[in-house]
Design a protein around this motif. Structure first.
Motif, PDB file in Angstrom:
ATOM      1  N   HIS A  17     -11.580  -8.400   8.909  1.00 17.53           N
ATOM      2  CA  HIS A  17     -12.296  -7.403   9.708  1.00 17.53           C
ATOM      3  C   HIS A  17     -12.230  -6.059   9.001  1.00 17.53           C
ATOM      4  O   HIS A  17     -11.223  -5.728   8.360  1.00 17.53           O
ATOM      5  N   ASN A  18     -13.283  -5.279   9.126  1.00 20.77           N
ATOM      6  CA  ASN A  18     -13.300  -3.952   8.511  1.00 20.77           C
ATOM      7  C   ASN A  18     -12.175  -3.071   9.044  1.00 20.77           C
ATOM      8  O   ASN A  18     -11.627  -2.231   8.327  1.00 20.77           O
ATOM      9  N   GLU A  19     -11.819  -3.277  10.345  1.00 25.77           N
ATOM     10  CA  GLU A  19     -10.750  -2.470  10.936  1.00 25.77           C
ATOM     11  C   GLU A  19      -9.423  -2.744  10.246  1.00 25.77           C
ATOM     12  O   GLU A  19      -8.611  -1.833  10.044  1.00 25.77           O
ATOM     13  N   ASN A  20      -9.185  -4.019   9.895  1.00 30.54           N
ATOM     14  CA  ASN A  20      -7.939  -4.357   9.209  1.00 30.54           C
ATOM     15  C   ASN A  20      -7.878  -3.710   7.837  1.00 30.54           C
ATOM     16  O   ASN A  20      -6.861  -3.132   7.445  1.00 30.54           O
ATOM     17  N   ALA A  21      -8.971  -3.829   7.083  1.00 27.24           N
ATOM     18  CA  ALA A  21      -8.997  -3.226   5.751  1.00 27.24           C
ATOM     19  C   ALA A  21      -8.870  -1.708   5.856  1.00 27.24           C
ATOM     20  O   ALA A  21      -8.175  -1.068   5.051  1.00 27.24           O
ATOM     21  N   GLY A  22      -9.516  -1.131   6.872  1.00 25.77           N
ATOM     22  CA  GLY A  22      -9.459   0.314   7.049  1.00 25.77           C
ATOM     23  C   GLY A  22      -8.065   0.822   7.328  1.00 25.77           C
ATOM     24  O   GLY A  22      -7.706   1.938   6.935  1.00 25.77           O
ATOM     25  N   LEU A  23      -7.255   0.001   8.010  1.00 24.04           N
ATOM     26  CA  LEU A  23      -5.874   0.398   8.305  1.00 24.04           C
ATOM     27  C   LEU A  23      -5.120   0.735   7.031  1.00 24.04           C
ATOM     28  O   LEU A  23      -4.352   1.711   6.985  1.00 24.04           O
ATOM     29  N   PHE A  24      -5.334  -0.049   5.980  1.00 23.03           N
ATOM     30  CA  PHE A  24      -4.584   0.133   4.746  1.00 23.03           C
ATOM     31  C   PHE A  24      -5.155   1.243   3.862  1.00 23.03           C
ATOM     32  O   PHE A  24      -4.656   1.481   2.760  1.00 23.03           O
TER      33      PHE A  24
ATOM     34  N   ASN B 188      -6.845   3.183  -4.341  1.00 20.62           N
ATOM     35  CA  ASN B 188      -6.234   3.083  -3.021  1.00 20.62           C
ATOM     36  C   ASN B 188      -5.304   1.874  -2.947  1.00 20.62           C
ATOM     37  O   ASN B 188      -5.139   1.133  -3.928  1.00 20.62           O
ATOM     38  N   ARG B 189      -4.690   1.656  -1.799  1.00 16.68           N
ATOM     39  CA  ARG B 189      -3.718   0.562  -1.647  1.00 16.68           C
ATOM     40  C   ARG B 189      -4.316  -0.792  -2.019  1.00 16.68           C
ATOM     41  O   ARG B 189      -3.692  -1.592  -2.729  1.00 16.68           O
ATOM     42  N   LEU B 190      -5.512  -1.075  -1.506  1.00 16.56           N
ATOM     43  CA  LEU B 190      -6.108  -2.386  -1.719  1.00 16.56           C
ATOM     44  C   LEU B 190      -6.463  -2.600  -3.188  1.00 16.56           C
ATOM     45  O   LEU B 190      -6.302  -3.705  -3.721  1.00 16.56           O
ATOM     46  N   GLU B 191      -6.928  -1.563  -3.853  1.00 17.12           N
ATOM     47  CA  GLU B 191      -7.264  -1.674  -5.276  1.00 17.12           C
ATOM     48  C   GLU B 191      -6.008  -1.887  -6.110  1.00 17.12           C
ATOM     49  O   GLU B 191      -6.000  -2.700  -7.050  1.00 17.12           O
ATOM     50  N   ARG B 192      -4.929  -1.185  -5.773  1.00 14.35           N
ATOM     51  CA  ARG B 192      -3.664  -1.381  -6.501  1.00 14.35           C
ATOM     52  C   ARG B 192      -3.099  -2.776  -6.240  1.00 14.35           C
ATOM     53  O   ARG B 192      -2.562  -3.426  -7.141  1.00 14.35           O
ATOM     54  N   LEU B 193      -3.219  -3.235  -4.999  1.00 13.95           N
ATOM     55  CA  LEU B 193      -2.754  -4.581  -4.654  1.00 13.95           C
ATOM     56  C   LEU B 193      -3.483  -5.634  -5.478  1.00 13.95           C
ATOM     57  O   LEU B 193      -2.850  -6.536  -6.054  1.00 13.95           O
ATOM     58  N   LEU B 194      -4.796  -5.559  -5.546  1.00  9.27           N
ATOM     59  CA  LEU B 194      -5.579  -6.567  -6.260  1.00  9.27           C
ATOM     60  C   LEU B 194      -5.244  -6.587  -7.747  1.00  9.27           C
ATOM     61  O   LEU B 194      -5.200  -7.654  -8.368  1.00  9.27           O
ATOM     62  N   GLN B 195      -5.000  -5.415  -8.324  1.00 13.32           N
ATOM     63  CA  GLN B 195      -4.624  -5.354  -9.732  1.00 13.32           C
ATOM     64  C   GLN B 195      -3.254  -5.992  -9.957  1.00 13.32           C
ATOM     65  O   GLN B 195      -3.064  -6.762 -10.905  1.00 13.32           O
ATOM     66  N   MET B 196      -2.299  -5.712  -9.063  1.00 15.22           N
ATOM     67  CA  MET B 196      -0.978  -6.315  -9.194  1.00 15.22           C
ATOM     68  C   MET B 196      -1.044  -7.822  -8.991  1.00 15.22           C
ATOM     69  O   MET B 196      -0.391  -8.597  -9.709  1.00 15.22           O
ATOM     70  N   LEU B 197      -1.820  -8.277  -8.018  1.00 15.24           N
ATOM     71  CA  LEU B 197      -1.991  -9.712  -7.780  1.00 15.24           C
ATOM     72  C   LEU B 197      -2.574 -10.394  -9.009  1.00 15.24           C
ATOM     73  O   LEU B 197      -2.149 -11.489  -9.388  1.00 15.24           O
ATOM     74  N   ARG B 198      -3.546  -9.747  -9.625  1.00 14.45           N
ATOM     75  CA  ARG B 198      -4.159 -10.303 -10.837  1.00 14.45           C
ATOM     76  C   ARG B 198      -3.108 -10.531 -11.925  1.00 14.45           C
ATOM     77  O   ARG B 198      -3.077 -11.584 -12.572  1.00 14.45           O
ATOM     78  N   HIS B 199      -2.220  -9.561 -12.122  1.00 13.62           N
ATOM     79  CA  HIS B 199      -1.176  -9.713 -13.140  1.00 13.62           C
ATOM     80  C   HIS B 199      -0.167 -10.787 -12.722  1.00 13.62           C
ATOM     81  O   HIS B 199       0.289 -11.580 -13.554  1.00 13.62           O
TER      82      HIS B 199
ATOM     83  N   CYS C   6       3.338  -6.507  -4.406  1.00 14.08           N
ATOM     84  CA  CYS C   6       2.049  -6.516  -3.696  1.00 14.08           C
ATOM     85  C   CYS C   6       2.253  -6.138  -2.228  1.00 14.08           C
ATOM     86  O   CYS C   6       1.483  -5.340  -1.666  1.00 14.08           O
ATOM     87  N   LEU C   7       3.286  -6.708  -1.611  1.00 14.33           N
ATOM     88  CA  LEU C   7       3.567  -6.378  -0.210  1.00 14.33           C
ATOM     89  C   LEU C   7       4.050  -4.938  -0.074  1.00 14.33           C
ATOM     90  O   LEU C   7       3.746  -4.269   0.918  1.00 14.33           O
ATOM     91  N   GLU C   8       4.810  -4.458  -1.053  1.00 12.21           N
ATOM     92  CA  GLU C   8       5.238  -3.058  -1.025  1.00 12.21           C
ATOM     93  C   GLU C   8       4.040  -2.116  -1.093  1.00 12.21           C
ATOM     94  O   GLU C   8       3.982  -1.108  -0.379  1.00 12.21           O
ATOM     95  N   ILE C   9       3.085  -2.434  -1.947  1.00 12.33           N
ATOM     96  CA  ILE C   9       1.887  -1.611  -2.062  1.00 12.33           C
ATOM     97  C   ILE C   9       1.179  -1.521  -0.713  1.00 12.33           C
ATOM     98  O   ILE C   9       0.717  -0.458  -0.300  1.00 12.33           O
ATOM     99  N   LEU C  10       1.117  -2.656  -0.018  1.00 15.91           N
ATOM    100  CA  LEU C  10       0.399  -2.704   1.257  1.00 15.91           C
ATOM    101  C   LEU C  10       1.158  -2.047   2.393  1.00 15.91           C
ATOM    102  O   LEU C  10       0.591  -1.264   3.171  1.00 15.91           O
ATOM    103  N   PHE C  11       2.445  -2.363   2.528  1.00 20.82           N
ATOM    104  CA  PHE C  11       3.148  -2.054   3.772  1.00 20.82           C
ATOM    105  C   PHE C  11       4.134  -0.899   3.695  1.00 20.82           C
ATOM    106  O   PHE C  11       4.638  -0.462   4.726  1.00 20.82           O
ATOM    107  N   SER C  12       4.466  -0.385   2.515  1.00 18.31           N
ATOM    108  CA  SER C  12       5.498   0.650   2.442  1.00 18.31           C
ATOM    109  C   SER C  12       4.894   2.050   2.520  1.00 18.31           C
ATOM    110  O   SER C  12       3.763   2.279   2.083  1.00 18.31           O
ATOM    111  N   THR C  13       5.656   2.961   3.085  1.00 12.76           N
ATOM    112  CA  THR C  13       5.281   4.380   3.121  1.00 12.76           C
ATOM    113  C   THR C  13       6.398   5.267   2.581  1.00 12.76           C
ATOM    114  O   THR C  13       6.158   6.420   2.220  1.00 12.76           O
ATOM    115  N   ASP C  14       7.625   4.759   2.558  1.00 18.86           N
ATOM    116  CA  ASP C  14       8.756   5.487   1.972  1.00 18.86           C
ATOM    117  C   ASP C  14       9.819   4.470   1.601  1.00 18.86           C
ATOM    118  O   ASP C  14       9.674   3.271   1.852  1.00 18.86           O
TER     119      ASP C  14
END
Length: 325
Positions: free
Chosen positions: A297-304, A186-197, A214-222
């Protein structure tokens, strides 16, 4: 009941504590049944290292552990009697711990030498031992392996955060997948992997570009008006007031320009190149603020984790002044 004791010892480099951590150290939330501590107390380090038999720790490695100013130590009792599996699980999870330290503040903390071993309870002999060097060498936002000071309170705050275990599990899953474009991530898992690199990269241009991804992974849709959408959504998500939001928007737009130049093999203008280090540090701080809010907050993580149309609608309502972050 298990017939063996299962233990792990890891040198942590790149950070130090400005005072001695009392007792066994700071307990780290980890796998169920494991008991892991972070300690810098010289007497405890010597006691732990001296208790490891020669079959598990040679003279050279023993001296490196004795010279270490910070170690992770503990038992992995509920894991199977397979040292290679234990090593894989531990090494897959410790980047989560290091990410927790990064969420506290910028640093170059890395895990260097690690030994995992099992010892028979019957005759106290080592049955299996596995050694490995560090998998990742993290650098500060300036691209340096400098030593960062933490207070005991900062370390305890970082290592007791409720987001530490979810981050560690997400990173372990991403590491096991081997690349971050798998549909199972999911978005958060891809973000963490990119951040690690990104945090292993010394080049400030490439690191800034990877932070931007990392920001593109989180915030982009198109791909439509991407730099504008990223800047706007990021500003709305973490900016506290109009001035702060404008600063975030401007930084993201600048970083997106750097990302485009770097990934297309172009050269940067002299004016951009001269401030590249500062831009990289600013992006590091921005991404840390974003991730703190995501995991606050769980709601914030759930949004992504929402589908694209729900995600789009959320930020559209923010732009129209119809909602709050």
């Amino acid at each position: 009941m298990s017939s063996t004791d299962k233990s792990v010892l890891t040198c942590v480099v790149g950070i130090h504590c400005d005072s001695e951590i009392p007792g066994d150290g700071i307990q780290v939330p980890w796998l169920t049944g494991s008991t892991i501590y972070l300690t810098n107390r010289t007497e405890r380090i010597r006691s732990l290292v001296s208790s490891i038999p020669d079959e598990a720790l040679g003279d050279l490695l023993r001296s490196r552990f004795l010279d270490s100013r910070m170690i992770l130590c503990g038992s992995l009792e509920d894991l199977p009697d397979d040292t290679r599996l234990m090593r894989f699980l531990f090494l897959s999870l410790y980047p989560g711990l290091l990410t927790g330290l990064w969420l506290q503040k910028d640093n170059a903390a890395s895990c260097a030498d690690t030994v995992v071993y099992t010892r028979s309870q019957a005759d106290d002999t080592v049955e299996r031992a596995v050694y490995t060097g560090g998998r990742d060498v993290f650098l500060s936002a300036q691209g340096r392996a400098n030593d960062t000071a933490f207070t005991p309170a900062e370390l305890k705050s970082a290592l007791s955060s409720p987001c530490l275990v979810p981050i560690a599990i997400s990173l372990a899953k991403a590491v096991a997948m081997r690349h971050s474009s798998r549909p199972e991530l999911n978005r958060l898992e891809r973000l963490l992997q990119m951040l690690r690199h990104a945090r292993c990269t010394q080049d400030p241009g490439l690191r800034t570009a990877m932070y931007m991804v990392c920001l593109e992974i989180l915030f982009s849709t198109d791909a439509a008006e991407l730099s504008h959408k990223l800047g706007e959504r990021c500003a709305l998500f973490v900016g506290n007031g109009p001035t702060a939001r404008l600063d975030v928007y401007t930084l993201v737009k600048k970083a997106y320009g750097i990302r485009s130049k770097v990934f297309h093999g172009d050269v940067l203008k002299a004016s951009v190149s001269h401030t590249l280090g500062d831009t990289c540090v600013a992006m590091d701080a921005l991404l840390r603020s974003v991730m703190r809010k995501v995991y606050s907050h769980n709601e914030n993580a759930g949004l992504f984790l929402e589908k694209g149309d729900v995600f789009e609608d959320y930020f559209l309502r923010l732009v129209m002044g119809m909602g709050e972050v």
